[in-house]
Design a protein around this motif. Structure first.
Motif, PDB file in Angstrom:
ATOM      1  N   TRP A  73       1.272  -1.554   0.447  1.00  0.00           N
ATOM      2  CA  TRP A  73      -0.253  -0.166  -0.397  1.00  0.00           C
ATOM      3  C   TRP A  73       1.583   1.350   0.150  1.00  0.00           C
ATOM      4  CZ3 TRP A  73      -3.676  -2.197   4.505  1.00  0.00           C
ATOM      5  CH2 TRP A  73      -4.197  -2.543   4.255  1.00  0.00           C
ATOM      6  N   LEU A  74       1.890   1.298   0.826  1.00  0.00           N
ATOM      7  CA  LEU A  74       3.311   1.746   1.168  1.00  0.00           C
ATOM      8  C   LEU A  74       3.741   2.514  -0.752  1.00  0.00           C
ATOM      9  CD1 LEU A  74       4.011   1.693   4.245  1.00  0.00           C
ATOM     10  CD2 LEU A  74       3.056   3.661   3.442  1.00  0.00           C
ATOM     11  N   THR A  75       3.828   2.060  -0.950  1.00  0.00           N
ATOM     12  CA  THR A  75       4.537   1.291  -2.700  1.00  0.00           C
ATOM     13  C   THR A  75       3.705   1.862  -3.580  1.00  0.00           C
ATOM     14  OG1 THR A  75       6.032  -0.389  -2.018  1.00  0.00           O
ATOM     15  CG2 THR A  75       5.238   0.126  -4.390  1.00  0.00           C
TER      16      THR A  75
ATOM     17  N   LEU B  31      11.804   4.455  -1.741  1.00  0.00           N
ATOM     18  CA  LEU B  31      11.387   4.333  -3.230  1.00  0.00           C
ATOM     19  C   LEU B  31      12.938   3.260  -3.585  1.00  0.00           C
ATOM     20  CD1 LEU B  31      11.636   5.726  -5.622  1.00  0.00           C
ATOM     21  CD2 LEU B  31      13.807   7.238  -5.223  1.00  0.00           C
ATOM     22  N   ASN B  32      13.094   3.218  -2.501  1.00  0.00           N
ATOM     23  CA  ASN B  32      14.900   1.983  -2.302  1.00  0.00           C
ATOM     24  C   ASN B  32      13.980   0.698  -2.692  1.00  0.00           C
ATOM     25  OD1 ASN B  32      17.020   3.577  -3.191  1.00  0.00           O
ATOM     26  ND2 ASN B  32      17.490   3.863  -1.255  1.00  0.00           N
ATOM     27  N   TYR B  33      13.222   0.753  -1.991  1.00  0.00           N
ATOM     28  CA  TYR B  33      12.368  -0.639  -1.910  1.00  0.00           C
ATOM     29  C   TYR B  33      11.832  -0.748  -3.026  1.00  0.00           C
ATOM     30  CZ  TYR B  33       8.551  -3.479  -0.137  1.00  0.00           C
ATOM     31  OH  TYR B  33       7.789  -5.158   0.062  1.00  0.00           O
ATOM     32  N   CYS B  34      10.813   0.077  -3.760  1.00  0.00           N
ATOM     33  CA  CYS B  34      10.160  -0.395  -4.723  1.00  0.00           C
ATOM     34  C   CYS B  34      11.298  -0.613  -6.248  1.00  0.00           C
ATOM     35  CB  CYS B  34       9.291   2.057  -4.634  1.00  0.00           C
ATOM     36  SG  CYS B  34       8.059   1.852  -3.715  1.00  0.00           S
ATOM     37  N   SER B  35      12.342   0.514  -6.309  1.00  0.00           N
ATOM     38  CA  SER B  35      13.132   0.208  -6.941  1.00  0.00           C
ATOM     39  C   SER B  35      13.524  -1.231  -6.637  1.00  0.00           C
ATOM     40  CB  SER B  35      14.248   1.220  -7.135  1.00  0.00           C
ATOM     41  OG  SER B  35      14.192   2.420  -7.848  1.00  0.00           O
TER      42      SER B  35
ATOM     43  N   GLN C 215      11.697  -3.421  -6.080  1.00  0.00           N
ATOM     44  CA  GLN C 215      11.095  -4.642  -6.601  1.00  0.00           C
ATOM     45  C   GLN C 215      10.441  -4.636  -7.402  1.00  0.00           C
ATOM     46  OE1 GLN C 215       8.784  -6.753  -4.387  1.00  0.00           O
ATOM     47  NE2 GLN C 215      10.882  -6.046  -2.357  1.00  0.00           N
ATOM     48  N   LEU C 216      10.961  -3.200  -8.445  1.00  0.00           N
ATOM     49  CA  LEU C 216      10.667  -3.669  -9.751  1.00  0.00           C
ATOM     50  C   LEU C 216      11.736  -4.251 -10.292  1.00  0.00           C
ATOM     51  CD1 LEU C 216       9.456   0.329 -11.012  1.00  0.00           C
ATOM     52  CD2 LEU C 216       8.576  -1.885 -11.801  1.00  0.00           C
ATOM     53  N   ILE C 217      13.094  -3.819  -9.525  1.00  0.00           N
ATOM     54  CA  ILE C 217      13.948  -5.103 -10.839  1.00  0.00           C
ATOM     55  C   ILE C 217      14.061  -6.460 -10.486  1.00  0.00           C
ATOM     56  CG2 ILE C 217      16.420  -5.405 -11.038  1.00  0.00           C
ATOM     57  CD1 ILE C 217      15.664  -2.661 -11.848  1.00  0.00           C
ATOM     58  N   GLN C 218      13.661  -6.815  -9.326  1.00  0.00           N
ATOM     59  CA  GLN C 218      13.310  -8.433  -8.666  1.00  0.00           C
ATOM     60  C   GLN C 218      12.300  -8.730  -9.661  1.00  0.00           C
ATOM     61  OE1 GLN C 218      15.443  -9.847  -7.024  1.00  0.00           O
ATOM     62  NE2 GLN C 218      15.051 -11.084  -7.778  1.00  0.00           N
ATOM     63  N   LYS C 219      11.449  -8.404  -9.847  1.00  0.00           N
ATOM     64  CA  LYS C 219       9.896  -8.209 -10.899  1.00  0.00           C
ATOM     65  C   LYS C 219      10.470  -9.372 -12.121  1.00  0.00           C
ATOM     66  CE  LYS C 219       5.080  -7.467 -11.723  1.00  0.00           C
ATOM     67  NZ  LYS C 219       4.829  -6.578 -11.401  1.00  0.00           N
ATOM     68  N   TYR C 220      10.863  -8.202 -12.260  1.00  0.00           N
ATOM     69  CA  TYR C 220      11.818  -8.386 -13.677  1.00  0.00           C
ATOM     70  C   TYR C 220      13.220  -9.721 -13.802  1.00  0.00           C
ATOM     71  CZ  TYR C 220      14.308  -7.705 -18.724  1.00  0.00           C
ATOM     72  OH  TYR C 220      14.684  -7.811 -19.385  1.00  0.00           O
ATOM     73  N   LEU C 221      13.354  -9.243 -13.031  1.00  0.00           N
ATOM     74  CA  LEU C 221      14.787 -10.545 -12.944  1.00  0.00           C
ATOM     75  C   LEU C 221      14.165 -11.431 -12.788  1.00  0.00           C
ATOM     76  CD1 LEU C 221      17.329  -8.790 -11.262  1.00  0.00           C
ATOM     77  CD2 LEU C 221      17.423  -8.820 -13.542  1.00  0.00           C
ATOM     78  N   ASN C 222      13.446 -12.198 -11.903  1.00  0.00           N
ATOM     79  CA  ASN C 222      12.733 -13.442 -12.156  1.00  0.00           C
ATOM     80  C   ASN C 222      11.625 -13.815 -12.914  1.00  0.00           C
ATOM     81  OD1 ASN C 222      13.072 -13.437  -8.707  1.00  0.00           O
ATOM     82  ND2 ASN C 222      10.924 -12.541  -8.267  1.00  0.00           N
TER      83      ASN C 222
ATOM     84  N   LEU D  18      14.316  10.269 -11.673  1.00  0.00           N
ATOM     85  CA  LEU D  18      14.338   8.543 -10.336  1.00  0.00           C
ATOM     86  C   LEU D  18      14.799   7.855 -11.213  1.00  0.00           C
ATOM     87  CD1 LEU D  18      12.085  10.060  -7.798  1.00  0.00           C
ATOM     88  CD2 LEU D  18      13.953  10.079  -7.977  1.00  0.00           C
ATOM     89  N   PHE D  19      14.501   7.534 -12.416  1.00  0.00           N
ATOM     90  CA  PHE D  19      14.175   7.039 -12.885  1.00  0.00           C
ATOM     91  C   PHE D  19      16.149   5.791 -12.975  1.00  0.00           C
ATOM     92  CE2 PHE D  19      14.439   4.374 -17.124  1.00  0.00           C
ATOM     93  CZ  PHE D  19      14.255   2.490 -16.794  1.00  0.00           C
ATOM     94  N   ILE D  20      17.330   6.412 -12.782  1.00  0.00           N
ATOM     95  CA  ILE D  20      18.294   6.461 -12.972  1.00  0.00           C
ATOM     96  C   ILE D  20      18.751   5.660 -11.573  1.00  0.00           C
ATOM     97  CG2 ILE D  20      19.547   8.574 -11.086  1.00  0.00           C
ATOM     98  CD1 ILE D  20      21.319   6.823 -14.621  1.00  0.00           C
ATOM     99  N   LEU D  21      17.863   5.194 -10.711  1.00  0.00           N
ATOM    100  CA  LEU D  21      17.728   4.717  -9.242  1.00  0.00           C
ATOM    101  C   LEU D  21      17.647   2.849 -10.334  1.00  0.00           C
ATOM    102  CD1 LEU D  21      15.470   5.888  -7.138  1.00  0.00           C
ATOM    103  CD2 LEU D  21      18.537   5.862  -7.178  1.00  0.00           C
ATOM    104  N   LEU D  22      16.912   2.595 -10.542  1.00  0.00           N
ATOM    105  CA  LEU D  22      16.807   1.557 -11.545  1.00  0.00           C
ATOM    106  C   LEU D  22      18.544   0.349 -12.201  1.00  0.00           C
ATOM    107  CD1 LEU D  22      14.007   2.539 -10.971  1.00  0.00           C
ATOM    108  CD2 LEU D  22      13.558   0.308 -13.186  1.00  0.00           C
ATOM    109  N   LEU D  23      18.390   2.104 -13.546  1.00  0.00           N
ATOM    110  CA  LEU D  23      19.998   1.468 -13.835  1.00  0.00           C
ATOM    111  C   LEU D  23      20.774   1.273 -13.055  1.00  0.00           C
ATOM    112  CD1 LEU D  23      21.579   1.097 -16.588  1.00  0.00           C
ATOM    113  CD2 LEU D  23      21.473   3.626 -16.357  1.00  0.00           C
ATOM    114  N   ALA D  24      21.336   1.895 -12.014  1.00  0.00           N
ATOM    115  CA  ALA D  24      22.376   1.755 -11.374  1.00  0.00           C
ATOM    116  C   ALA D  24      21.975   0.317  -9.852  1.00  0.00           C
ATOM    117  CB  ALA D  24      22.218   2.797  -9.663  1.00  0.00           C
ATOM    118  N   LYS D  25      20.826   0.046  -9.705  1.00  0.00           N
ATOM    119  CA  LYS D  25      20.473  -1.154  -8.955  1.00  0.00           C
ATOM    120  C   LYS D  25      20.111  -2.106 -10.094  1.00  0.00           C
ATOM    121  CE  LYS D  25      17.323   0.527  -5.809  1.00  0.00           C
ATOM    122  NZ  LYS D  25      18.775   0.562  -4.650  1.00  0.00           N
ATOM    123  N   ILE D  26      20.648  -2.082 -11.273  1.00  0.00           N
ATOM    124  CA  ILE D  26      20.344  -3.362 -12.154  1.00  0.00           C
ATOM    125  C   ILE D  26      21.932  -3.818 -13.069  1.00  0.00           C
ATOM    126  CG2 ILE D  26      19.580  -1.797 -14.427  1.00  0.00           C
ATOM    127  CD1 ILE D  26      17.943  -5.473 -14.706  1.00  0.00           C
ATOM    128  N   THR D  27      22.580  -2.561 -12.881  1.00  0.00           N
ATOM    129  CA  THR D  27      23.965  -2.706 -13.413  1.00  0.00           C
ATOM    130  C   THR D  27      25.122  -3.383 -12.871  1.00  0.00           C
ATOM    131  OG1 THR D  27      23.396  -0.639 -14.719  1.00  0.00           O
ATOM    132  CG2 THR D  27      25.521  -1.324 -14.882  1.00  0.00           C
TER     133      THR D  27
END
Length: 185
Positions: free
Chosen positions: A14-16, A58-62, A64-71, A109-118
């Motif tokens: 809900w917070l996300t 925000l980091n948690y949200c990022s 979660q998105l990355i993990q969902k894609y990687l899964n 803020l999209f760059i956060l996802l790139l920094a996390k997935i690289t």
């Protein structure tokens, strides 16, 4: 998972959702924990049980998105897929998450996802061993993965930032056509 863990997980969801709703309405710097909690119809105390501050959310949200894609990638039989199928999975997945991605792009803020997935890309590369991957040293693989991930992320950023982005299949066809032209030069 016990009842309390399920409740905590639901509160984080809900917070996300609340954060992404607010990101579409106002500047990230103006969003407060109080606003997020109110949007989620939760108390600030509930917020602080899960997160120290909005940046941690925000980091948690990022994550979660990355993990969902990687899964999703991990669930594929990628060794048997061709490059066009991988592109299709990529564009269809991010299309399904486009509202969240667009909110992040809008807020820079999209760059956060790139920094996390690289950093995870090289590990995945070695795990998948897809037919189009190069053989090489860990150093060479790291460079090619950073090059690839950066390119895909820039395409994704450009694509979903548009007011009316093309359908995923159009993006697949465009990239395949462009890559074919590049390889002929």
């Amino acid at each position: 998972m016990n009842g309390q863990e399920r409740l905590a997980e639901q509160s984080r969801a809900w917070l996300t959702e609340a954060l992404f709703v607010l990101l579409q309405q106002e500047n990230y710097n103006e969003i407060t924990v109080k606003k997020i909690a109110e949007q989620a119809q939760l108390s600030r105390r509930t917020f602080y049980r899960s997160f120290k501050n909005k940046d941690e959310l925000l980091n948690y949200c990022s994550d979660q998105l990355i993990q969902k894609y990687l899964n999703q990638l991990k669930n594929l039989k990628i060794q048997k897929m061709n490059f066009e199928q991988v592109l299709t999975v990529f564009f269809e997945f991010w299309w399904s998450e486009r509202e969240k991605v667009r909110a992040l792009i809008k807020q820079n803020l999209f760059i956060l996802l790139l920094a996390k997935i690289t950093p995870q890309a090289s590990k995945l590369y070695q795990e998948f061993k897809a037919p189009w991957h190069i053989d090489g040293s860990l150093n060479e693989i790291e460079y090619i993965m950073n090059f690839s991930v950066g390119g895909f992320w820039n395409v994704l950023n450009t694509w979903l930032a548009k007011p009316n982005p093309e359908q995923p299949q159009v993006m697949v066809e465009t990239l395949l056509k462009s890559l074919k032209k590049l390889s002929q030069n």
